[in-house]
Design a protein around this motif. Structure first.
Motif, short mmCIF file in Angstrom:
data_model
loop_
_atom_site.label_atom_id
_atom_site.label_comp_id
_atom_site.label_asym_id
_atom_site.label_seq_id
_atom_site.Cartn_x
_atom_site.Cartn_y
_atom_site.Cartn_z
N TYR A 56 97.42 34.05 19.45
CA TYR A 56 97.05 33.12 18.37
C TYR A 56 95.56 33.29 18.03
O TYR A 56 95.19 33.37 16.86
CB TYR A 56 97.37 31.69 18.83
CG TYR A 56 96.71 30.58 18.05
CD1 TYR A 56 97.01 30.38 16.70
CD2 TYR A 56 95.81 29.71 18.67
CE1 TYR A 56 96.41 29.34 16.00
CE2 TYR A 56 95.22 28.68 17.97
CZ TYR A 56 95.51 28.50 16.63
OH TYR A 56 94.92 27.48 15.95
N PHE A 57 94.74 33.40 19.04
CA PHE A 57 93.31 33.60 18.79
C PHE A 57 93.04 34.95 18.13
O PHE A 57 92.21 35.06 17.23
CB PHE A 57 92.52 33.47 20.10
CG PHE A 57 92.27 32.05 20.53
CD1 PHE A 57 92.38 31.00 19.63
CD2 PHE A 57 91.92 31.75 21.84
CE1 PHE A 57 92.14 29.67 20.03
CE2 PHE A 57 91.67 30.44 22.25
CZ PHE A 57 91.79 29.40 21.34
N LEU A 58 93.76 35.97 18.56
CA LEU A 58 93.57 37.30 17.95
C LEU A 58 94.02 37.30 16.49
O LEU A 58 93.49 38.03 15.66
CB LEU A 58 94.36 38.37 18.73
CG LEU A 58 93.75 38.79 20.06
CD1 LEU A 58 94.73 39.69 20.83
CD2 LEU A 58 92.42 39.54 19.83
N ARG B 10 84.07 26.90 24.35
CA ARG B 10 84.05 27.98 23.36
C ARG B 10 84.45 29.28 24.05
O ARG B 10 83.80 29.73 24.99
CB ARG B 10 82.66 28.07 22.73
CG ARG B 10 82.40 26.97 21.69
CD ARG B 10 81.00 26.97 21.17
NE ARG B 10 80.52 28.29 20.82
CZ ARG B 10 79.31 28.54 20.33
NH1 ARG B 10 78.47 27.55 20.10
NH2 ARG B 10 78.94 29.77 20.04
N VAL B 11 85.54 29.87 23.56
CA VAL B 11 86.13 31.04 24.20
C VAL B 11 85.69 32.30 23.48
O VAL B 11 85.58 32.31 22.25
CB VAL B 11 87.67 30.92 24.15
CG1 VAL B 11 88.34 32.14 24.70
CG2 VAL B 11 88.13 29.67 24.90
N TYR B 12 85.40 33.36 24.24
CA TYR B 12 85.07 34.66 23.66
C TYR B 12 85.54 35.71 24.65
O TYR B 12 85.79 35.39 25.82
CB TYR B 12 83.58 34.76 23.34
CG TYR B 12 82.65 34.58 24.53
CD1 TYR B 12 82.48 33.32 25.11
CD2 TYR B 12 81.96 35.65 25.07
CE1 TYR B 12 81.64 33.14 26.20
CE2 TYR B 12 81.11 35.48 26.16
CZ TYR B 12 80.96 34.22 26.73
OH TYR B 12 80.14 34.06 27.80
N PRO B 13 85.67 36.97 24.23
CA PRO B 13 86.33 37.95 25.09
C PRO B 13 85.68 38.12 26.48
O PRO B 13 86.38 38.36 27.45
CB PRO B 13 86.23 39.25 24.29
CG PRO B 13 86.12 38.82 22.88
CD PRO B 13 85.38 37.51 22.90
N ASN C 47 87.58 29.21 19.35
CA ASN C 47 87.60 30.66 19.39
C ASN C 47 86.37 31.23 18.67
O ASN C 47 86.34 31.30 17.44
CB ASN C 47 88.90 31.14 18.72
CG ASN C 47 89.01 32.64 18.67
OD1 ASN C 47 88.25 33.36 19.33
ND2 ASN C 47 89.97 33.13 17.89
N ASP C 48 85.39 31.64 19.45
CA ASP C 48 84.13 32.13 18.86
C ASP C 48 84.32 33.36 17.99
O ASP C 48 83.57 33.56 17.03
CB ASP C 48 83.13 32.46 19.98
CG ASP C 48 82.27 31.25 20.33
OD1 ASP C 48 82.59 30.15 19.85
OD2 ASP C 48 81.27 31.42 21.06
N MET C 49 85.29 34.18 18.31
CA MET C 49 85.46 35.42 17.54
C MET C 49 85.80 35.12 16.08
O MET C 49 85.44 35.86 15.19
CB MET C 49 86.55 36.32 18.15
CG MET C 49 86.26 36.76 19.56
SD MET C 49 84.51 37.13 19.85
CE MET C 49 84.37 38.72 19.05
N VAL C 50 86.49 34.03 15.87
CA VAL C 50 86.81 33.61 14.51
C VAL C 50 85.69 32.71 13.96
O VAL C 50 85.26 32.84 12.82
CB VAL C 50 88.17 32.86 14.47
CG1 VAL C 50 88.35 32.12 13.16
CG2 VAL C 50 89.30 33.85 14.68
N ASN C 51 85.21 31.81 14.81
CA ASN C 51 84.33 30.76 14.30
C ASN C 51 82.92 31.21 13.95
O ASN C 51 82.32 30.68 13.02
CB ASN C 51 84.28 29.59 15.29
CG ASN C 51 85.61 28.87 15.36
OD1 ASN C 51 86.35 28.85 14.38
ND2 ASN C 51 85.95 28.32 16.50
N LEU C 52 82.39 32.20 14.68
CA LEU C 52 81.03 32.63 14.35
C LEU C 52 80.94 33.19 12.93
O LEU C 52 80.14 32.70 12.12
CB LEU C 52 80.51 33.63 15.39
CG LEU C 52 79.45 33.06 16.33
CD1 LEU C 52 79.97 31.87 17.10
CD2 LEU C 52 78.92 34.12 17.26
#
Lengths: 588, 237
Positions: free
Chosen positions: A529-531, A182-185, A210-215
């Motif tokens: 892509y994540f952003l 799980r990726v986050y900044p 991508n935690d920034m989207v998934n949370l």
């Protein structure tokens, strides 16, 4: 049980700690059913203790023997003992998705490293051994281990484990466990680098989330606060469960392309020669919206039935099988004195796998374009061409269909149709939860290899796909339909709303070219892509030549791993039609 | 009213046309006829239909090209990429080329121009403020050889290169390595001099490949008689 992830934070109190907790509840409870439940849990712990005894008596390794004897009476004191207890819980409970092992095992590992009980190299050996156990516990669609992400209490310790976990995956090159990061900044840079190395080598792991989207997406989809959403845990082929807070298994399955086929045949499944429901004749489908309405009816009918089936399945599970190990390691069950499926779990949700999403969208786009906008063919003649599998005189129509815009090219119209199909089925499923009494009922767009399997029983479709051919994989474009470059492909993926489902898999195949001097470009691509809202990435790094050689000379390519959908596999172990489907996917 | 032009391809996420992640816009039409050309479908200034039915080239407005270029702007921003104009010879559709570059600059997008350098020096001067990086071809040092294999001599091209070098712009020299054409002592001496010169950022030698050969057939044209084709065909894959 696939859709269950246990609370391994309880490892630290060990078997005796767990026993004390249950005994206390047992002595305080008043209701008969609670008493029964706690008595059962205590019996289950006896079974576990006995297992330890038998294993210890049979253990050839003296360290293993003493660890097992220790664990009978004490909490784990070392990393090795913690692994041992974890694994015993896993196999006794019959679960095979393990959730955030970096949180569960990291503190033991760090403590041992600091006190000098083990070296990093020994620790890596232990993890490799654990990975081999998971691999032998063979279930390629499950066996998930999660590392990284927001919501870990001891990040430093967890990262030490996470780094060695990736190293173990790189060393062994097995298709299990399905290591997921799980990726986050603020993710540790060393961990990120190690992850990219593993991917570049063709491990197909770690799978990235991508935690920034998934949370926020999970919070919205499940209707829960973000603090709980932080425990979202991908399992199986990519469905989410809320780690040790919810249950979610098994899934229903629906083939959306078949639903469209049925809508185009007045409610009949032609290949099964069976009337399913009464729908308007082709001649009455005079507008696109009328066709959409027929399609919706089919989808609604089956989604409703599958939701009821899921709720029923849980009811029977609770009545027949209280699943005591799962219950005692799931939050709230011990407090309530109830089994996980009988009201104990905080949330009891279900998921439904949808297949053929992309083909359905591309087919609907094509029908709208040719039949209703350009009016160059009638719906009737189109359906005749599909029934004839584009044979003979219908070949030209197929060429026309293939040339139309397709999802996966950042094309506004085609992607809008993909979103419409996606939103429709996701919101429809979501709305069924309350009807059947589940906390959530959500779509998952995952893939074992049902895209290939269900494709075999699906007639030709208006996106130009021939009868029996595989359907597109997960949220992906049809193999080879994405021809506008990888950025366009990623932009299309990111358009599908992640906040109305419980997981979708996004497969991408890259050539090695991206990982030499161009690696910074790859990283920039992924980060952008994540952003842009990309939720997930499963990356296979491979060359076309390798895949072709492996088709011809399988014996020489036993090491070649590919990501099929929600699982990785040795390429040579796939059936031939699935091998060809992987080969046909766009190589970026 | 903005210009329109003939575009024969737009490649997104292109890795080999400059720094970072780029969108490369290929403009159709070229004043040269390099014997080794690997994009023969890019040579003529009008759309063509191949024997296979495939269309080569479509007329597009600056806006419609920019729609696609802008769709990936955030990828350029994070990777220090941008837009590359290539061809054909992009400057041969001068007004269109200039407007595309200006439109990209106005959006804060890095621009790279792949050029053979065969255009009037005054026109090249007009483009200077709009181009962040020149990919400049250097095909042959000897003018007669240049004329024999490309159809034009290299006087104007070398003059323009000198002009660019004196203007202080960023230049990467792109040099296809073709045995029959430029594997001479004189050419190699030039490359060494360019490498040593601060006005040229880098000298990139490009291995020669024969992908163009198969395309002539579909265009209904005969590939130029050229020894290097055979050399390549004989090369192990």
């Amino acid at each position: 049980m696939a859709g269950t992830v246990l609370d391994y934070a309880t490892l630290s109190c060990g078997l005796p700690g767990m026993r004390t907790r249950i005994e206390k509840r047992h002595s305080e409870c008043v209701s008969e059913s609670q008493k029964e439940f706690y008595t059962g849990c205590l019996l289950a712990l006896d079974v576990l203790k006995n297992s330890m005894q038998i294993l210890a008596e049979n253990a050839e390794n003296p360290d293993l023997k003493s660890d097992l004897l220790h664990l009978q009476k004490n909490p784990p004191a070392t990393f090795a003992q913690a692994i041992q207890l974890f694994w015993l819980y896993a196999i006794h409970s019959g679960t095979w998705n393990y959730g955030r092992l970096d949180c569960a095992l990291g503190p033991f590992l760090l403590e041992d490293l600091r006190s000098g009980i083990i070296t990093e190299s020994t620790a890596l050996d232990y993890i490799c051994d654990l990975w081999k156990l998971m691999h032998d516990y063979t279930n390629q669609y499950n066996n998930r281990v999660i590392i990284g992400g927001i919501g870990r209490s001891n990040v430093e310790a967890a990262d030490v484990f996470a780094l060695l976990a990736i190293k173990a995956t790189r060393r062994l090159r097995l298709n299990q466990p399905q290591l997921s990061l799980r990726v986050y900044p603020e993710l540790n840079q060393t961990l990120w680098n190690e992850a990219i190395e593993a991917i570049a080598e063709g491990c197909t792991f770690p799978i990235l989330y991508n935690d920034m989207v998934n949370l926020p997406a999970v919070a919205r989809a499940y209707g829960i606060p973000e603090t709980e959403a932080a425990q979202y845990t991908p399992y199986g082929c990519g469905e989410y469960v809320l780690g040790h807070l919810s249950q979610g298994t098994p899934n229903g399955v629906i083939n959306l392309l078949k639903a469209l086929e049925v809508a185009l045949h007045e409610g009949k499944d032609v290949s099964a020669n069976r009337m399913l429901l009464e729908l308007p004749a082709i001649s009455d489908l005079t507008t696109f919206e009328k066709l959409w309405e027929s399609y919706s009816k089919v989808v609604d009918y089956y989604v409703s039935a599958l939701a009821e089936q899921e709720a029923l399945c849980y009811k029977v599970t609770d009545a027949e099988c209280p699943l005591l190990f799962i219950s005692m390691l799931t939050n709230d069950c011990l407090e309530k004195g109830m089994g996980a499926f009988g009201g104990g779990s905080r949330y009891l949700g279900g998921t439904i796998e949808t297949y053929g999403n992309t083909n359905t969208a591309d087919a609907l786009y094509a029908i709208n374009e040719l039949v209703f906008v350009r009016q160059t063919c009638t719906l009737d003649s189109l359906v005749k061409a599909l029934d004839a599998n584009f044979d003979g005189e219908h070949k030209t129509l197929r060429n026309e269909l293939l040339l139309l815009p397709k999802y996966g090219n950042d094309h506004h119209g085609a992607d809008e149709m993909a979103s419409r199909v996606h939103n429709h089925v996701c919101l429809l499923a979501k709305s069924k939860a309350a009807h059947v009494g589940l906390s959530s009922y959500l779509v998952v767009v995952i893939n074992n290899w049902a895209n290939t399997l269900l494709g075999r029983y699906t007639l030709a479709s208006a996106d130009g796909r021939m009868a029996g051919e595989p359907m597109a994989n997960g949220n992906n474009p049809s193999p080879g339909a994405d021809r506008s470059g990888v950025t366009a492909f990623l932009n299309s993926l990111a358009k599908l709303d992640p906040s109305i489902h419980a997981g979708a898999v996004q497969n991408m195949k890259f050539s090695r070219e991206w990982f030499g001097k161009d690696r910074p470009k790859f990283e920039a691509l992924l980060k952008t892509y994540f952003l842009r809202g990309g939720a997930q990435a499963m990356i296979t790094v491979v060359s076309r030549a390798d895949l072709e050689s492996a088709l011809l000379e399988p014996a020489k390519w036993a090491h070649l791993l590919v990501r099929v959908g929600g699982f990785s596999i040795r390429f040579i172990d796939l059936p031939e039609d699935a091998q060809r489907e992987v080969l046909a996917r766009t190589l970026n | 009213m903005s210009a329109t032009g003939i575009v024969f391809d737009i490649q997104r996420a292109s890795l080999h046309d400059g720094p970072g992640i780029r969108t490369t816009v290929f403009l159709k039409g070229c004043p040269l006829r390099c014997a080794w050309c690997h994009n023969p479908e890019s040579q003529r200034f009008r759309p063509e239909k191949g024997i296979s039915g495939k269309t080569y080239g479509v007329r597009m407005s600056v806006e419609s090209v920019m729609d696609q270029v802008l769709a990936d702007k955030d990828y350029y921003d994070l990777s220090n990429g941008g837009m590359t104009l290539s061809g054909g010879e992009p400057t041969a559709q001068f007004a269109f080329c200039k407007e595309l570059l200006a439109a990209a600059k106005a959006e804060g997008i890095h621009t790279c121009l792949d050029t053979c350098g065969h255009l009037q020096t005054e026109k090249l001067a007009e483009l200077l403020p709009l181009v962040d990086l020149f990919h400049y071809d250097f095909k042959a040092s000897d003018s007669n050889t240049h004329k024999r294999f490309t159809g034009v001599d290299n006087e104007l091209i070398l003059n323009n290169l000198a002009f660019l070098r004196s203007s202080g712009v960023r230049i990467i020299l792109r040099c296809p390595q073709i045995h029959e054409v430029n594997q001479t002592a004189a050419y190699q001496t030039c490359l060494a001099e360019f490498r040593a010169d601060d006005s040229i950022e880098a000298v990139e030698t490009l291995p020669y490949h024969a992908t163009g050969l198969s395309k002539y057939g579909d265009l209904g044209r005969v590939a130029p008689a050229f020894a290097a084709w055979k050399e390549v065909a004989a090369m192990p894959r």
